[in-house]
Design a protein around this motif. Sequence first.
Motif, PDB file in Angstrom:
ATOM      1  N   ILE A  81      42.086  49.961  63.971  1.00 37.81           N
ATOM      2  CA  ILE A  81      41.426  51.104  63.387  1.00 37.81           C
ATOM      3  C   ILE A  81      40.239  50.497  62.654  1.00 37.81           C
ATOM      4  CG2 ILE A  81      41.639  52.890  61.624  1.00 37.81           C
ATOM      5  CD1 ILE A  81      44.629  53.034  62.433  1.00 37.81           C
ATOM      6  N   ASP A  82      39.063  51.051  62.846  1.00 39.05           N
ATOM      7  CA  ASP A  82      37.837  50.386  62.423  1.00 39.05           C
ATOM      8  C   ASP A  82      37.674  50.452  60.901  1.00 39.05           C
ATOM      9  OD1 ASP A  82      35.348  49.319  62.154  1.00 39.05           O
ATOM     10  OD2 ASP A  82      34.441  50.471  63.767  1.00 39.05           O
ATOM     11  N   ASP A  83      38.336  49.535  60.207  1.00 45.69           N
ATOM     12  CA  ASP A  83      38.290  49.513  58.751  1.00 45.69           C
ATOM     13  C   ASP A  83      36.880  49.244  58.242  1.00 45.69           C
ATOM     14  OD1 ASP A  83      40.985  50.046  58.300  1.00 45.69           O
ATOM     15  OD2 ASP A  83      41.556  47.949  58.540  1.00 45.69           O
ATOM     16  N   ASN A  88      35.164  52.503  58.158  1.00 47.66           N
ATOM     17  CA  ASN A  88      35.789  53.328  57.119  1.00 47.66           C
ATOM     18  C   ASN A  88      35.304  52.932  55.731  1.00 47.66           C
ATOM     19  OD1 ASN A  88      37.199  54.666  59.082  1.00 47.66           O
ATOM     20  ND2 ASN A  88      39.119  53.580  58.738  1.00 47.66           N
ATOM     21  N   HIS A  89      35.306  51.628  55.446  1.00 52.15           N
ATOM     22  CA  HIS A  89      34.873  51.152  54.135  1.00 52.15           C
ATOM     23  C   HIS A  89      33.383  51.414  53.920  1.00 52.15           C
ATOM     24  CE1 HIS A  89      38.450  48.101  54.112  1.00 52.15           C
ATOM     25  NE2 HIS A  89      38.816  49.346  53.898  1.00 52.15           N
ATOM     26  N   PHE A  90      32.594  51.227  54.977  1.00 46.74           N
ATOM     27  CA  PHE A  90      31.147  51.427  54.859  1.00 46.74           C
ATOM     28  C   PHE A  90      30.831  52.894  54.553  1.00 46.74           C
ATOM     29  CE2 PHE A  90      26.783  51.914  56.089  1.00 46.74           C
ATOM     30  CZ  PHE A  90      26.194  50.697  55.781  1.00 46.74           C
ATOM     31  N   LEU A  91      31.478  53.808  55.282  1.00 42.37           N
ATOM     32  CA  LEU A  91      31.208  55.224  55.076  1.00 42.37           C
ATOM     33  C   LEU A  91      31.703  55.705  53.717  1.00 42.37           C
ATOM     34  CD1 LEU A  91      31.910  56.830  58.569  1.00 42.37           C
ATOM     35  CD2 LEU A  91      29.707  56.439  57.470  1.00 42.37           C
ATOM     36  N   ALA A  92      32.732  55.055  53.192  1.00 40.57           N
ATOM     37  CA  ALA A  92      33.210  55.426  51.856  1.00 40.57           C
ATOM     38  C   ALA A  92      32.131  55.160  50.804  1.00 40.57           C
ATOM     39  CB  ALA A  92      34.480  54.655  51.518  1.00 40.57           C
ATOM     40  N   ALA A  93      31.316  54.133  51.046  1.00 38.72           N
ATOM     41  CA  ALA A  93      30.244  53.787  50.104  1.00 38.72           C
ATOM     42  C   ALA A  93      28.919  54.439  50.476  1.00 38.72           C
ATOM     43  CB  ALA A  93      30.076  52.265  50.047  1.00 38.72           C
ATOM     44  N   TYR A  94      28.647  54.541  51.779  1.00 36.77           N
ATOM     45  CA  TYR A  94      27.383  55.106  52.268  1.00 36.77           C
ATOM     46  C   TYR A  94      27.720  56.175  53.315  1.00 36.77           C
ATOM     47  CZ  TYR A  94      25.816  50.705  50.246  1.00 36.77           C
ATOM     48  OH  TYR A  94      25.602  49.642  49.397  1.00 36.77           O
ATOM     49  N   PRO A  95      27.777  57.441  52.925  1.00 33.76           N
ATOM     50  CA  PRO A  95      28.311  58.483  53.816  1.00 33.76           C
ATOM     51  C   PRO A  95      27.467  58.796  55.036  1.00 33.76           C
ATOM     52  CG  PRO A  95      27.447  59.450  51.790  1.00 33.76           C
ATOM     53  CD  PRO A  95      27.455  57.973  51.586  1.00 33.76           C
ATOM     54  N   LEU A 138      36.961  47.213  72.624  1.00 30.54           N
ATOM     55  CA  LEU A 138      38.262  47.791  72.868  1.00 30.54           C
ATOM     56  C   LEU A 138      38.320  49.181  72.246  1.00 30.54           C
ATOM     57  CD1 LEU A 138      40.282  44.576  72.004  1.00 30.54           C
ATOM     58  CD2 LEU A 138      39.721  45.432  74.275  1.00 30.54           C
ATOM     59  N   LEU A 139      39.302  49.958  72.651  1.00 28.76           N
ATOM     60  CA  LEU A 139      39.486  51.264  72.052  1.00 28.76           C
ATOM     61  C   LEU A 139      39.651  51.133  70.546  1.00 28.76           C
ATOM     62  CD1 LEU A 139      42.042  52.905  74.489  1.00 28.76           C
ATOM     63  CD2 LEU A 139      39.661  53.548  74.183  1.00 28.76           C
ATOM     64  N   HIS A 140      39.056  52.041  69.811  1.00 27.47           N
ATOM     65  CA  HIS A 140      39.170  52.007  68.361  1.00 27.47           C
ATOM     66  C   HIS A 140      38.942  53.410  67.823  1.00 27.47           C
ATOM     67  CE1 HIS A 140      34.921  51.589  69.307  1.00 27.47           C
ATOM     68  NE2 HIS A 140      34.652  52.099  68.122  1.00 27.47           N
ATOM     69  N   SER A 141      39.239  53.601  66.568  1.00 29.59           N
ATOM     70  CA  SER A 141      38.998  54.884  65.916  1.00 29.59           C
ATOM     71  C   SER A 141      38.622  54.627  64.470  1.00 29.59           C
ATOM     72  CB  SER A 141      40.245  55.771  65.990  1.00 29.59           C
ATOM     73  OG  SER A 141      41.333  55.174  65.301  1.00 29.59           O
ATOM     74  N   HIS A 142      37.972  55.596  63.852  1.00 30.87           N
ATOM     75  CA  HIS A 142      37.597  55.456  62.453  1.00 30.87           C
ATOM     76  C   HIS A 142      37.397  56.834  61.847  1.00 30.87           C
ATOM     77  CE1 HIS A 142      33.613  56.350  63.996  1.00 30.87           C
ATOM     78  NE2 HIS A 142      33.656  55.273  64.756  1.00 30.87           N
TER      79      HIS A 142
END
Length: 299
Positions: free
Chosen positions: A12-14, A17-24, A38-42
């Motif tokens: 899962i693309d952490d 996730n972390h980047f968007l938490a700081a910069y939406p 590879l397959l991933h989600s975020h």
Amino acid sequence: MSDQVQTTSYTIDDYTNHFLAAYPVHCEFRTVPLQQRLLHSHNGYEIYLVLEGSGSYLVGDRVYPLHAGSLTIIHPNVIHRPFHGQSKEFHRYVLSIDESYLDRLHAICQLSDLSIPRHLAERHPDANHYFLSAQQLGRVQGILAELTHALITCERSYELAVLKHIADLFLIVLGLDDEAASLKTGDQHLVGDVLSYLIAHHHEPVQIEDLVARFPVSRSQLFTLFKETTGTTIKQFLIEYRLNKAKRLLMETDLAVTDVSASVGFGDMSHFFHVFKKEIGLTPKQYRVEAFKKKSRLG
């Protein structure tokens, strides 16, 4: 941000996730070839505009054709993977938007009850895919170029500029027709049907013979078409999909590891443990502990 290189497999693309938490909001123009992904989600939405080159986008249980003028919106936490095949040049804008940002837009537009996520989900729960006319492509490309510039320069009142560009983009998107399915090839339709079957039956033993008996294609043709269209093999897709499902269950539920293994289609616990440890680098229990620590740090 999902076609950047990741160092761990099936995650899962952490990072996103972390980047968007700081910069939406994040927007970037890219010309470098896609790495073997590879397959991933975020979390958050990913908006993908192709300017040059061709390929395909595996999103959920569908395969969308990519070429100049294709616009794809991937919804939060939906597995996806872009693939550009043999194209030497592959130019695209990639825009990532955190869910909370669109929720705040909904709050601003409360009198008209404009909910962009709801409108997108009503069209399709996983993704929206469009083919833009030359005029539409020029407008969307211009909006994303200006948005990228605003985010890089961060000049005074840049947040208002970002808001304006996001609003302009979705005014166009909400006025677009649904995807032109007729532009898909017969092979893409076939692979999409196979993907739908694999996902619907991922928790069961899936044999190639089942697919050949169900779909009008030979064993060798199926292998070739699937790899050429998605950039991965059927076996690899099932492993990636099952591991993604397992990781989300480990993160979001209290299910015992044995129950997680059974629910995502691994034949037995030892096989699940071996594949998970080999590909992730942690045991399922270790992954759950690390995911809990990360979640606690974030909030």
